[in-house]
Design an enzyme around this catalytic site. Structure first.
Site, PDB file in Angstrom:
ATOM      1  N   GLY A  15       0.840  -1.209   0.000  1.00 41.70           N
ATOM      2  CA  GLY A  15       0.000   0.000   0.000  1.00 41.70           C
ATOM      3  C   GLY A  15       0.865   1.245   0.000  1.00 41.70           C
ATOM      4  O   GLY A  15       1.906   1.281   0.647  1.00 41.70           O
ATOM      5  N   VAL A  27      16.857   8.496  -1.341  1.00 41.02           N
ATOM      6  CA  VAL A  27      17.714   7.391  -1.818  1.00 41.02           C
ATOM      7  C   VAL A  27      18.472   7.836  -3.074  1.00 41.02           C
ATOM      8  O   VAL A  27      19.697   7.668  -3.180  1.00 41.02           O
ATOM      9  CB  VAL A  27      16.854   6.123  -2.104  1.00 41.02           C
ATOM     10  CG1 VAL A  27      17.666   5.071  -2.851  1.00 41.02           C
ATOM     11  CG2 VAL A  27      16.298   5.550  -0.791  1.00 41.02           C
ATOM     12  N   ARG A  76       0.985  -5.023  -5.883  1.00 38.55           N
ATOM     13  CA  ARG A  76       1.123  -6.286  -5.157  1.00 38.55           C
ATOM     14  C   ARG A  76       1.391  -7.329  -6.240  1.00 38.55           C
ATOM     15  O   ARG A  76       0.667  -7.403  -7.223  1.00 38.55           O
ATOM     16  CB  ARG A  76      -0.144  -6.591  -4.368  1.00 38.55           C
ATOM     17  CG  ARG A  76      -0.440  -5.463  -3.359  1.00 38.55           C
ATOM     18  CD  ARG A  76      -1.450  -5.851  -2.319  1.00 38.55           C
ATOM     19  NE  ARG A  76      -1.999  -4.664  -1.672  1.00 38.55           N
ATOM     20  CZ  ARG A  76      -1.558  -4.159  -0.519  1.00 38.55           C
ATOM     21  NH1 ARG A  76      -0.563  -4.717   0.122  1.00 38.55           N
ATOM     22  NH2 ARG A  76      -2.118  -3.094  -0.002  1.00 38.55           N
ATOM     23  N   GLY A 106       5.761  -2.431   3.483  1.00 38.14           N
ATOM     24  CA  GLY A 106       5.380  -2.999   4.776  1.00 38.14           C
ATOM     25  C   GLY A 106       5.982  -4.379   4.997  1.00 38.14           C
ATOM     26  O   GLY A 106       6.947  -4.760   4.315  1.00 38.14           O
ATOM     27  N   ASP A 107       5.419  -5.141   5.928  1.00 34.12           N
ATOM     28  CA  ASP A 107       6.062  -6.415   6.296  1.00 34.12           C
ATOM     29  C   ASP A 107       6.029  -7.449   5.161  1.00 34.12           C
ATOM     30  O   ASP A 107       6.933  -8.278   5.059  1.00 34.12           O
ATOM     31  CB  ASP A 107       5.505  -6.978   7.609  1.00 34.12           C
ATOM     32  CG  ASP A 107       4.008  -7.120   7.602  1.00 34.12           C
ATOM     33  OD1 ASP A 107       3.380  -6.761   6.594  1.00 34.12           O
ATOM     34  OD2 ASP A 107       3.466  -7.607   8.616  1.00 34.12           O
ATOM     35  N   GLY A 108       5.013  -7.390   4.290  1.00 32.81           N
ATOM     36  CA  GLY A 108       4.990  -8.283   3.125  1.00 32.81           C
ATOM     37  C   GLY A 108       6.175  -7.997   2.204  1.00 32.81           C
ATOM     38  O   GLY A 108       6.873  -8.905   1.739  1.00 32.81           O
ATOM     39  N   THR A 130       4.096   2.611   5.633  1.00 35.03           N
ATOM     40  CA  THR A 130       2.686   2.216   5.799  1.00 35.03           C
ATOM     41  C   THR A 130       2.050   3.162   6.804  1.00 35.03           C
ATOM     42  O   THR A 130       2.716   3.551   7.775  1.00 35.03           O
ATOM     43  CB  THR A 130       2.549   0.741   6.272  1.00 35.03           C
ATOM     44  OG1 THR A 130       1.213   0.522   6.717  1.00 35.03           O
ATOM     45  CG2 THR A 130       3.472   0.406   7.415  1.00 35.03           C
ATOM     46  N   ASP A 132      -0.232   2.514   8.907  1.00 32.25           N
ATOM     47  CA  ASP A 132      -0.740   1.840  10.116  1.00 32.25           C
ATOM     48  C   ASP A 132       0.212   1.861  11.312  1.00 32.25           C
ATOM     49  O   ASP A 132      -0.194   1.545  12.424  1.00 32.25           O
ATOM     50  CB  ASP A 132      -1.081   0.375   9.804  1.00 32.25           C
ATOM     51  CG  ASP A 132      -2.293   0.264   8.905  1.00 32.25           C
ATOM     52  OD1 ASP A 132      -3.083   1.224   8.876  1.00 32.25           O
ATOM     53  OD2 ASP A 132      -2.435  -0.758   8.223  1.00 32.25           O
ATOM     54  N   ASP A 134       2.438  -0.244  12.132  1.00 35.25           N
ATOM     55  CA  ASP A 134       2.411  -1.553  12.791  1.00 35.25           C
ATOM     56  C   ASP A 134       3.677  -2.367  12.508  1.00 35.25           C
ATOM     57  O   ASP A 134       3.621  -3.581  12.408  1.00 35.25           O
ATOM     58  CB  ASP A 134       1.161  -2.325  12.347  1.00 35.25           C
ATOM     59  CG  ASP A 134       1.077  -2.484  10.839  1.00 35.25           C
ATOM     60  OD1 ASP A 134       1.892  -1.863  10.122  1.00 35.25           O
ATOM     61  OD2 ASP A 134       0.202  -3.234  10.370  1.00 35.25           O
ATOM     62  N   ARG A 176      -6.579  -2.407  10.639  1.00 35.53           N
ATOM     63  CA  ARG A 176      -7.179  -3.738  10.721  1.00 35.53           C
ATOM     64  C   ARG A 176      -6.617  -4.513  11.911  1.00 35.53           C
ATOM     65  O   ARG A 176      -7.338  -5.185  12.630  1.00 35.53           O
ATOM     66  CB  ARG A 176      -6.886  -4.506   9.429  1.00 35.53           C
ATOM     67  CG  ARG A 176      -8.063  -5.297   8.918  1.00 35.53           C
ATOM     68  CD  ARG A 176      -7.730  -5.959   7.598  1.00 35.53           C
ATOM     69  NE  ARG A 176      -7.787  -5.039   6.479  1.00 35.53           N
ATOM     70  CZ  ARG A 176      -8.921  -4.590   5.935  1.00 35.53           C
ATOM     71  NH1 ARG A 176     -10.076  -4.975   6.406  1.00 35.53           N
ATOM     72  NH2 ARG A 176      -8.896  -3.759   4.925  1.00 35.53           N
ATOM     73  N   GLU A 192     -14.908  10.667  22.434  1.00 31.31           N
ATOM     74  CA  GLU A 192     -15.527  10.218  23.689  1.00 31.31           C
ATOM     75  C   GLU A 192     -15.052   8.810  24.049  1.00 31.31           C
ATOM     76  O   GLU A 192     -14.710   8.502  25.177  1.00 31.31           O
ATOM     77  CB  GLU A 192     -17.045  10.180  23.441  1.00 31.31           C
ATOM     78  CG  GLU A 192     -17.879  10.098  24.666  1.00 31.31           C
ATOM     79  CD  GLU A 192     -17.566  11.215  25.621  1.00 31.31           C
ATOM     80  OE1 GLU A 192     -17.404  12.359  25.170  1.00 31.31           O
ATOM     81  OE2 GLU A 192     -17.469  10.931  26.835  1.00 31.31           O
ATOM     82  N   HIS A 258      -9.965   5.492   2.141  1.00 24.33           N
ATOM     83  CA  HIS A 258      -8.653   5.705   1.521  1.00 24.33           C
ATOM     84  C   HIS A 258      -8.129   7.135   1.597  1.00 24.33           C
ATOM     85  O   HIS A 258      -6.952   7.352   1.330  1.00 24.33           O
ATOM     86  CB  HIS A 258      -8.670   5.224   0.073  1.00 24.33           C
ATOM     87  CG  HIS A 258      -8.534   3.737  -0.017  1.00 24.33           C
ATOM     88  ND1 HIS A 258      -9.614   2.895   0.077  1.00 24.33           N
ATOM     89  CD2 HIS A 258      -7.454   2.944  -0.139  1.00 24.33           C
ATOM     90  CE1 HIS A 258      -9.202   1.653   0.003  1.00 24.33           C
ATOM     91  NE2 HIS A 258      -7.896   1.645  -0.122  1.00 24.33           N
TER      92      HIS A 258
HETATM   93  P1  ATP Z   1       0.953  -2.991   3.422  1.00 28.41           P
HETATM   94  O1  ATP Z   1       1.312  -2.878   4.888  1.00 28.41           O
HETATM   95  O2  ATP Z   1       0.567  -1.707   2.845  1.00 28.41           O
HETATM   96  O3  ATP Z   1      -0.015  -4.098   3.131  1.00 28.41           O
HETATM   97  P2  ATP Z   1       3.011  -4.784   2.524  1.00 28.41           P
HETATM   98  O4  ATP Z   1       4.400  -4.582   2.077  1.00 28.41           O
HETATM   99  O5  ATP Z   1       2.799  -5.621   3.761  1.00 28.41           O
HETATM  100  O6  ATP Z   1       2.339  -3.358   2.666  1.00 28.41           O
HETATM  101  P3  ATP Z   1       1.965  -6.882   0.829  1.00 28.41           P
HETATM  102  O7  ATP Z   1       0.973  -6.845  -0.288  1.00 28.41           O
HETATM  103  O8  ATP Z   1       1.724  -7.821   1.957  1.00 28.41           O
HETATM  104  O9  ATP Z   1       2.136  -5.380   1.324  1.00 28.41           O
HETATM  105  O10 ATP Z   1       3.397  -7.262   0.197  1.00 28.41           O
HETATM  106  C1  ATP Z   1       3.904  -6.532  -0.919  1.00 28.41           C
HETATM  107  C2  ATP Z   1       4.483  -7.487  -1.907  1.00 28.41           C
HETATM  108  O11 ATP Z   1       5.580  -8.185  -1.309  1.00 28.41           O
HETATM  109  C3  ATP Z   1       3.554  -8.599  -2.387  1.00 28.41           C
HETATM  110  O12 ATP Z   1       2.683  -8.167  -3.415  1.00 28.41           O
HETATM  111  C4  ATP Z   1       4.544  -9.625  -2.898  1.00 28.41           C
HETATM  112  O13 ATP Z   1       5.012  -9.288  -4.171  1.00 28.41           O
HETATM  113  C5  ATP Z   1       5.704  -9.475  -1.893  1.00 28.41           C
HETATM  114  N1  ATP Z   1       5.560 -10.522  -0.858  1.00 28.41           N
HETATM  115  C6  ATP Z   1       4.748 -10.528   0.217  1.00 28.41           C
HETATM  116  N2  ATP Z   1       4.850 -11.685   0.900  1.00 28.41           N
HETATM  117  C7  ATP Z   1       5.736 -12.444   0.224  1.00 28.41           C
HETATM  118  C8  ATP Z   1       6.265 -13.770   0.382  1.00 28.41           C
HETATM  119  N3  ATP Z   1       5.884 -14.548   1.401  1.00 28.41           N
HETATM  120  N4  ATP Z   1       7.170 -14.205  -0.524  1.00 28.41           N
HETATM  121  C9  ATP Z   1       7.554 -13.438  -1.558  1.00 28.41           C
HETATM  122  N5  ATP Z   1       7.085 -12.191  -1.772  1.00 28.41           N
HETATM  123  C10 ATP Z   1       6.192 -11.691  -0.913  1.00 28.41           C
END
Ligand code: ATP
Length: 328
Positions: A15, A27, A76, A106-108, A130, A132, A134, A176, A192, A258
């Protein structure tokens, strides 16, 4: 001896959040400052797989420090979750001469980065982006401060209507799994009650609190609700429940959605992005990899990506108490 870095790739993934552009700018300019080439990778990992790259110099990032969203676009990519997709991405980086990466997300995004590093021994640094807030290992993620300011500004406007019509407003904000936005913006906007995923207030206590505030002479109220709160009802069901039990209240719902992700980054987020970008590139130059740059006790810090992914952020419980006292 660490490998000499000659060309850094930068991407934004997951996101979007305000401050990502300021981080890209940082960078790119830190690379230029140290005479390292830099390329922008469009649409996150998907652009890496498709070779969607652009050479970037200090003038390619003019006039973006103040812009929300990300000029590199975000995406994504499910293909990056496959070994074949990551292999293609690696081939493209080699072809373009890129020998290190800065990923903003983010963590993904960090999970993908770590996997990519393990498979190809590719130097990577992460910047937490992000709204959030988090992510473990940083007191602030990029965009969080801006989102707080956006939410407070909107609730201030809602308050004008609430107080003119003696209404109760339920305002749903993002979060979330984490209540940082709800808790801080709720206190800042004088809510409140604040309902967050980390704490189950319970329906009875909510009713009690609303009754108490009516009895104390308040004619209008605002309840801030994080989208992932544990009360077990969505915000519209909650409105029906409260109206059925407290008929004296005229309840309105506002789901902010959003808009919380957009807008010009706050000064705090711009400065944070600038600091984190410098640290990310200079850490790569120093031969470091697999860290997230973050902010701890006002200083820029490094946290192993693995910890940043696995660690849980905690809400400050003292803020719950402050919120309770403020709604007296
Ligand atoms: P947000 O907090 O906004 O959701 P995020 O970085 O956590 O951000 P994700 O969609 O979870 O968002 O991850 C971003 C991208 O990272 C994914 O679309 C994917 O390409 C890659 N990714 C996430 N998890 C994995 C995984 N287990 N293995 C390989 N690539 C991953």
């Amino acid at each position: 001896m660490p490998k000499t870095i000659k060309k850094v790739g930068v991407l934004t993934s997951g996101g979007d959040s305000p401050g990502m552009n300021a981080a890209i700018r940082s960078v790119v300019r830190t690379c230029a400052y140290h005479n390292i080439e830099c390329i922008g990778i469009y649409r996150g990992y998907q652009g890496m797989i498709e070779g969607d790259f652009k050479e970037m110099g200090p003038r390619s990032v003019n006039n973006i420090v103040n812009k929300g969203g990300t000029i590199l676009k975000s995406a994504r990519s499910s293909e990056f979750k496959t070994a074949e997709g990551r292999h293609k991405a690696h081939e493209n980086l080699l072809k373009a001469g890129v020998d290190a990466l800065v990923v903003i997300g983010g963590d993904g995004t960090f999970t993908g980065a770590l996997l990519f590093n393990k498979e190809f021994d590719f130097p990577i640094m992460g910047i937490p982006g992000t709204i959030d807030n988090d992510i473990f290992g940083t007191s602030h993620t990029l965009g969080y401060d801006t989102a707080l300011n956006t939410v407070v500004e909107v609730i201030d406007k809602i308050r004008d209507t609430a107080s003119s019509h003696n209404r109760l407003f339920f305002v749903e904000v993002m979060g979330r799994d984490a209540g940082h936005i709800a808790l801080n913006a709720g206190i800042g906007a004088g809510a409140e009650e604040i309902l967050i995923p980390e704490e189950d207030l319970g329906l009875e206590r909510l009713l009690e609190s609303l009754q108490k505030s009516k009895a104390s002479g308040k004619s209008s109220s605002i309840v801030v609700i994080a989208e992932g709160d544990k009360i077990g009802k969505n915000v519209f069901e909650l409105k029906d429940y409260v109206e059925a039990n407290l008929p004296e209240y005229d309840v309105r719902v506002s789901v902010l959605g959003h808009m919380q992700r957009g807008g010009s980054p706050s000064c705090f987020d711009r400065v944070l992005a600038s600091r984190l970008g410098v640290k990310a590139v200079e850490s790569l130059i120093d031969g470091k990899s697999n860290f997230m740059v973050g902010l701890q006790n006002d200083a820029v810090s490094l946290t192993p990506l693995e910890q940043a992914i696995k660690g849980k952020t905690m809400i400050d419980r003292e803020l719950l108490r402050v919120s309770d006292i403020m709604s007296t």
